[in-house]
Design a protein around this motif. Structure first.
Motif, short mmCIF file in Angstrom:
data_model
loop_
_atom_site.label_atom_id
_atom_site.label_comp_id
_atom_site.label_asym_id
_atom_site.label_seq_id
_atom_site.Cartn_x
_atom_site.Cartn_y
_atom_site.Cartn_z
N CYS B 44 -1.58 0.38 -3.91
CA CYS B 44 -1.73 1.38 -2.85
C CYS B 44 -0.51 1.38 -1.96
N LEU B 45 0.02 2.57 -1.70
CA LEU B 45 1.12 2.73 -0.76
C LEU B 45 0.55 3.24 0.55
N ILE B 46 0.77 2.50 1.61
CA ILE B 46 0.32 2.98 2.91
C ILE B 46 1.51 2.97 3.87
N GLY B 47 1.34 3.66 4.96
CA GLY B 47 2.43 3.71 5.93
C GLY B 47 2.38 5.00 6.70
N PRO B 48 3.10 5.04 7.82
CA PRO B 48 3.04 6.23 8.68
C PRO B 48 3.57 7.48 7.99
N SER B 49 3.22 8.63 8.55
CA SER B 49 3.69 9.90 8.02
C SER B 49 5.21 9.96 8.06
N THR B 206 -2.37 6.54 0.09
CA THR B 206 -3.66 6.88 0.71
C THR B 206 -3.73 6.43 2.16
N HIS B 207 -4.57 7.13 2.89
CA HIS B 207 -4.93 6.68 4.23
C HIS B 207 -6.34 6.12 4.24
N GLU B 208 -6.97 6.05 3.05
CA GLU B 208 -8.33 5.51 2.93
C GLU B 208 -8.24 4.00 2.85
N MET B 209 -8.26 3.34 4.00
CA MET B 209 -8.03 1.90 4.01
C MET B 209 -9.14 1.13 3.31
N ALA B 216 -7.56 -1.75 -4.51
CA ALA B 216 -6.17 -2.09 -4.81
C ALA B 216 -6.02 -3.55 -5.23
N ASN B 217 -5.08 -3.79 -6.14
CA ASN B 217 -4.69 -5.15 -6.47
C ASN B 217 -3.49 -5.56 -5.63
N TRP B 218 -2.79 -4.57 -5.15
CA TRP B 218 -1.53 -4.82 -4.45
C TRP B 218 -1.33 -3.70 -3.44
N VAL B 219 -0.95 -4.05 -2.24
CA VAL B 219 -0.76 -3.03 -1.20
C VAL B 219 0.68 -3.10 -0.70
N VAL B 220 1.29 -1.93 -0.60
CA VAL B 220 2.67 -1.85 -0.14
C VAL B 220 2.69 -1.04 1.15
N GLY B 225 11.21 4.69 5.05
CA GLY B 225 11.91 4.57 3.79
C GLY B 225 12.13 3.16 3.28
N ARG B 226 11.53 2.18 3.96
CA ARG B 226 11.68 0.79 3.53
C ARG B 226 10.32 0.15 3.35
N LEU B 227 10.31 -0.94 2.56
CA LEU B 227 9.10 -1.75 2.46
C LEU B 227 8.99 -2.61 3.71
N LEU B 228 7.89 -2.45 4.40
CA LEU B 228 7.66 -3.29 5.56
C LEU B 228 7.07 -4.61 5.11
N GLU B 229 6.14 -4.50 4.19
CA GLU B 229 5.43 -5.69 3.72
C GLU B 229 4.70 -5.32 2.44
N GLU B 230 4.56 -6.28 1.52
CA GLU B 230 3.70 -6.03 0.37
C GLU B 230 2.92 -7.28 0.07
N GLY B 231 1.73 -7.08 -0.49
CA GLY B 231 0.92 -8.25 -0.78
C GLY B 231 -0.45 -7.82 -1.27
N PRO B 232 -1.28 -8.80 -1.61
CA PRO B 232 -2.65 -8.48 -2.00
C PRO B 232 -3.41 -7.94 -0.78
#
Ligand SMILES: Nc1ncnc2c1ncn2[C@@H]1O[C@H](COP(=O)(O)OP(=O)(O)OP(=O)(O)O)[C@@H](O)[C@H]1O
Ligand SMILES: [Mg+2]
Lengths: 242, 256
Positions: B44-49, B206-209, B216-220, B225-232
């Motif tokens: 899942c990719l999450i993050g601000p608009s 998604t915005h469906e947390m 999700a197995n992995w959340v980014v 335009g950058r990865l802030l954090e990724e993890g389970p």
């Protein structure tokens, strides 16, 4: 050439055509209805041929202008702009009188009229098709691309069908204008409805009766066409709404 | 915290992004993104608009070209030639926020169009497959409907079936439920969850947390335009290591 077939642009101007009293006589219409009906036949033939040809040419020009190579787009834009700036009457007369001089081959009046009206109307068709395609939002193209479709497949299967539905009302007006425009073929002696009416009016001195009848005939043909297209559009409009 | 092993970490990843950069004019939409997606994972990719999530998806199936870096799909960098790109796209299904069904085609024809035009399947075979897929997303009775006569949730399920028709190896979802009425969000998420359980590799913006957390197995987490954090998901939602992730989640009303 018989007297009836000679091109006569100004024959209606004579004072002899103005009746002195307002008594109506519809007998010329009854006596010569076959003559007028043959004109109607030519009008319909010319209309259908002109509509079909200008849609085919307009489609090609519209797509060429949108997707063609740069060297093709410039002359197409020039063609569209000039056709929109020149009266169809002038185009028609030019083709009929100038092409034989330039090429040495004379055109039968019907073919000259068909070519003139077609190249005029096709420019409008091209613009309508282009506007229709441009109005479809980018997501539709992306959806096609994401499936692995090629550009030509996307144009043919996704964009054109929607553009045509969206542009039905505009095509309706183009069709009615085209039918009306066939009347100017009278000036190059195509024996269509208007030409036959002029001839008959000149012979019978009954312009009011004859031209009134002609107005009614045009109305009776064109009004249902535009209405049917509008009806059809309101039924299928959702097919073009992405 | 015990070390987390990602799903199918022993196999080659399906997608690898290496330092991907993308500019729109002077605006940097992707600013050196590196991440990978393993087979069968739901990422899942999450993050601000405006943080570049959609841009990353569009760069994945080459709807956008990247300025530098590489995107590898099944070991190979994305090809340049149009015909090769089209082959790759067939292996990636894409689902759009605004559905993008073809309005002049019925649900069945929407699902079948890729099979008939791209795969050149006979109409009969394409139709059978399309019917089966519509049944799979719970729309067996809507095959003859035009998109205008389907609810948002139904349209999105048709769009999922349309993408699945090409038998993709990975599915890209770009905010698939953001344009839906709240009552139809669930039916689309259920289809996606079923797909995940069948082992489909998926990238979901998604915005469906709650979906991200459960499926999700992995959340980014993206930002500018950058990865802030990724993890389970447990880490991202319960113990984010980056303060700004916490800010973003609490901004969405996600508070533990
Ligand atoms: N075609 C384009 N031309 C110019 N700028 C673009 C284009 N596409 C996206 N952008 C810009 O790039 C940035 C990232 O866009 P993107 O759509 O990837 O964001 P997002 O994370 O998906 O946001 P959202 O949650 O709103 O969908 C935005 O600031 C956007 O304005
Ligand atoms: Mg987006």
């Amino acid at each position: 050439m018989s007297k009836r077939d000679r091109p006569r642009v100004c024959r209606l101007a004579g004072p002899s055509l103005i009746p002195t009293t307002m008594d109506f006589d519809f007998s010329p219409l009854i006596d010569s209805w076959r003559f007028l009906a043959s004109g109607l036949g030519q009008t319909l033939l010319l209309s259908v041929a002109a509509v079909v040809c200008s849609f085919v040419l307009g489609l090609a020009v519209g797509l060429g202008r949108l997707y063609g190579p740069f060297w093709l787009r410039i002359p197409l834009v020039f063609y569209i702009d000039s056709m929109r700036a020149i009266p169809v009457f002038v185009v028609l007369v030019w083709i009929y009188f100038s092409v034989p001089i330039l090429t040495g081959h004379s055109f039968a009046p019907f073919w000259a009229a068909l070519v003139g009206i077609t190249i005029h109307v096709a420019a409008y068709v091209a613009e309508v098709i282009r506007a229709g395609i441009v109005s479809i939002r980018k997501g539709q193209v992306q959806a096609g691309l994401a499936l692995g479709m090629s550009r030509p497949q996307i144009i043919r299967d996704i964009l054109l069908p929607q553009a045509i539905v969206r542009m039905l009302p505009a095509f309706g007006s183009i069709i009615s204008v085209t039918i009306k425009d066939t009347a100017i073929a009278a000036v190059i002696a195509v024996p269509e409805l208007m030409r036959q009416a002029e001839t008959l009016a000149g012979e019978t001195y009954r312009p009011i009766e004859i031209f009134s009848a002609v107005m009614i005939v045009y109305f009776v043909i064109i009004f249902p066409v535009t209405r049917l297209i509008d009806r059809f559009y309101s039924r299928v409009a959702h097919l073009g709404r992405s | 915290m015990t070390a987390f092993t990602r799903k199918n970490a022993d196999k080659p990843p399906v997608l690898v992004y290496e330092d991907v950069r993308k500019k729109y004019g002077g605006f940097t939409a992707l600013d050196g993104v590196s991440l990978h997606v393993n087979a069968g994972e739901v990422v899942c990719l999450i993050g601000p608009s405006g943080s570049g999530k959609s841009t990353l998806l569009r760069c994945t199936n080459a709807l956008e070209t990247i300025d530098s870096g590489t995107v590898r799909f099944e070991g190979k960098p994305l090809p340049k030639a149009d015909a090769d790109i089209r082959k790759v796209r067939q292996r990636m299904g894409m689902v759009f926020q605004s559905f993008e069904l073809f309005p002049h085609k019925t649900a069945l024809e929407n699902v079948a169009i890729g099979l008939t035009t791209v795969r050149k399947l006979p109409a009969q075979a394409a139709e059978e497959r399309a019917r089966a897929l519509l049944a799979k997303v719970g729309l067996a009775d809507k095959t003859a409907n035009y998109p205008a006569n389907l609810s948002g949730g139904q349209q999105q399920r048709v769009a999922i079936a349309r993408a699945l028709a090409m038998e993709p190896h990975v599915m890209l979802f770009d905010e698939p439920t953001s344009a839906l009425d709240p009552e139809t969000v669930g039916e689309v998420l259920n289809v996606m969850r079923d797909l995940a359980q069948e082992g489909m590799t998926m990238i979901v913006v998604t915005h469906e947390m709650s979906f991200a957390r459960r499926v999700a197995n992995w959340v980014v987490v993206f930002e500018r335009g950058r990865l802030l954090e990724e993890g389970p998901p447990q880490q991202i939602f319960e113990a984010p290591t980056v303060e700004r992730t916490r800010d973003f989640l609490s901004h969405l009303g996600w508070d533990d």
